[in-house]
Design a protein around this motif. Structure first.
Motif, PDB file in Angstrom:
ATOM      1  N   VAL A   1       0.852  -1.186   0.000  1.00 18.12           N
ATOM      2  CA  VAL A   1       0.000   0.000   0.000  1.00 18.12           C
ATOM      3  C   VAL A   1       0.894   1.244   0.000  1.00 18.12           C
ATOM      4  CG1 VAL A   1      -0.147   0.066   2.535  1.00 18.12           C
ATOM      5  CG2 VAL A   1      -1.985   1.092   1.141  1.00 18.12           C
ATOM      6  N   GLN A   2       0.382   2.321  -0.570  1.00 18.31           N
ATOM      7  CA  GLN A   2       1.131   3.571  -0.570  1.00 18.31           C
ATOM      8  C   GLN A   2       1.013   4.263   0.777  1.00 18.31           C
ATOM      9  OE1 GLN A   2      -0.263   5.877  -3.952  1.00 18.31           O
ATOM     10  NE2 GLN A   2       1.380   5.068  -5.232  1.00 18.31           N
ATOM     11  N   ALA A   3       1.997   5.067   1.092  1.00 14.17           N
ATOM     12  CA  ALA A   3       1.951   5.845   2.323  1.00 14.17           C
ATOM     13  C   ALA A   3       0.674   6.674   2.377  1.00 14.17           C
ATOM     14  CB  ALA A   3       3.176   6.747   2.422  1.00 14.17           C
TER      15      ALA A   3
ATOM     16  N   GLU B   1       7.569   3.315   7.700  1.00 13.95           N
ATOM     17  CA  GLU B   1       8.113   2.646   8.886  1.00 13.95           C
ATOM     18  C   GLU B   1       7.165   1.611   9.493  1.00 13.95           C
ATOM     19  OE1 GLU B   1       7.928   5.951   8.316  1.00 13.95           O
ATOM     20  OE2 GLU B   1       7.511   7.060  10.185  1.00 13.95           O
ATOM     21  N   ASP B   2       5.954   1.518   8.982  1.00  8.34           N
ATOM     22  CA  ASP B   2       5.035   0.465   9.409  1.00  8.34           C
ATOM     23  C   ASP B   2       5.299  -0.842   8.659  1.00  8.34           C
ATOM     24  OD1 ASP B   2       2.461   2.948   9.524  1.00  8.34           O
ATOM     25  OD2 ASP B   2       3.530   2.084  11.236  1.00  8.34           O
ATOM     26  N   THR B   3       6.181  -0.805   7.668  1.00 10.57           N
ATOM     27  CA  THR B   3       6.509  -2.008   6.908  1.00 10.57           C
ATOM     28  C   THR B   3       7.083  -3.071   7.838  1.00 10.57           C
ATOM     29  OG1 THR B   3       6.881  -0.813   4.845  1.00 10.57           O
ATOM     30  CG2 THR B   3       7.984  -2.954   5.098  1.00 10.57           C
TER      31      THR B   3
ATOM     32  N   VAL C   1       4.681  -0.730   3.001  1.00 10.44           N
ATOM     33  CA  VAL C   1       4.179   0.614   2.745  1.00 10.44           C
ATOM     34  C   VAL C   1       5.233   1.353   1.930  1.00 10.44           C
ATOM     35  CG1 VAL C   1       3.264   2.734   3.742  1.00 10.44           C
ATOM     36  CG2 VAL C   1       2.966   0.555   4.950  1.00 10.44           C
ATOM     37  N   SER C   2       4.844   1.753   0.722  1.00  9.33           N
ATOM     38  CA  SER C   2       5.774   2.455  -0.156  1.00  9.33           C
ATOM     39  C   SER C   2       5.644   3.968   0.031  1.00  9.33           C
ATOM     40  CB  SER C   2       5.506   2.083  -1.608  1.00  9.33           C
ATOM     41  OG  SER C   2       4.210   2.487  -1.984  1.00  9.33           O
ATOM     42  N   SER C   3       6.760   4.642  -0.165  1.00 14.25           N
ATOM     43  CA  SER C   3       6.759   6.112   0.020  1.00 14.25           C
ATOM     44  C   SER C   3       6.409   6.834  -1.271  1.00 14.25           C
ATOM     45  CB  SER C   3       8.126   6.565   0.521  1.00 14.25           C
ATOM     46  OG  SER C   3       9.128   6.153  -0.365  1.00 14.25           O
TER      47      SER C   3
END
Length: 127
Positions: A12-14, A89-91, A125-127
């Protein structure tokens, strides 16, 4: 013995949201405190959230407070983790856990406080 199976992870995206589910087998689910932990690459597993057997009491780590919500449906033997406003940072791999002892932990739970664990589900989670 309770068996736990997590689902709902993904990429999911940030700023996006995901809802994790953890389905438990066995007859004791409604008497178990349930928890979510996570482990990022190269880091130790850390507490995310926990919920009392009735669902009336919850505890969330400071890092996820106001973004993540733990809940449960005892009729479905399922505990959920709604994750909003996700950050890179939730990755981590997210693990569901069940605790046999009935006393509620007022302190931040440790891994050793929980007795059964799921296999984990990856959240990226991608930035």
């Amino acid at each position: 013995q309770v068996q736990l199976v997590e689902s709902g992870g993904g990429l999911v995206q940030a700023g996006g949201s995901l809802r994790l589910s953890c389905e438990a087998s066995g007859r004791t689910f409604s008497r178990n405190t349930m928890g979510w932990f996570r482990q990022a690459p190269g880091k130790e597993r850390e507490f995310v959230a926990s919920i009392s057997p009735t669902g009336r009491t919850t505890n969330h780590a400071d890092s996820v407070k106001d973004r993540f919500i733990i809940s449960r449906d005892n009729a479905k033997n399922t505990v959920y983790l709604q994750m909003n406003a996700l950050k890179p940072e939730d990755t981590a791999v997210y693990f569901c856990a069940a605790r046999w002892q009935t006393n509620w932990l007022a302190r931040t739970p440790a891994q050793s406080d929980f007795d059964s664990w799921g296999q984990g589900t990856q959240v990226t989670v991608s930035s």
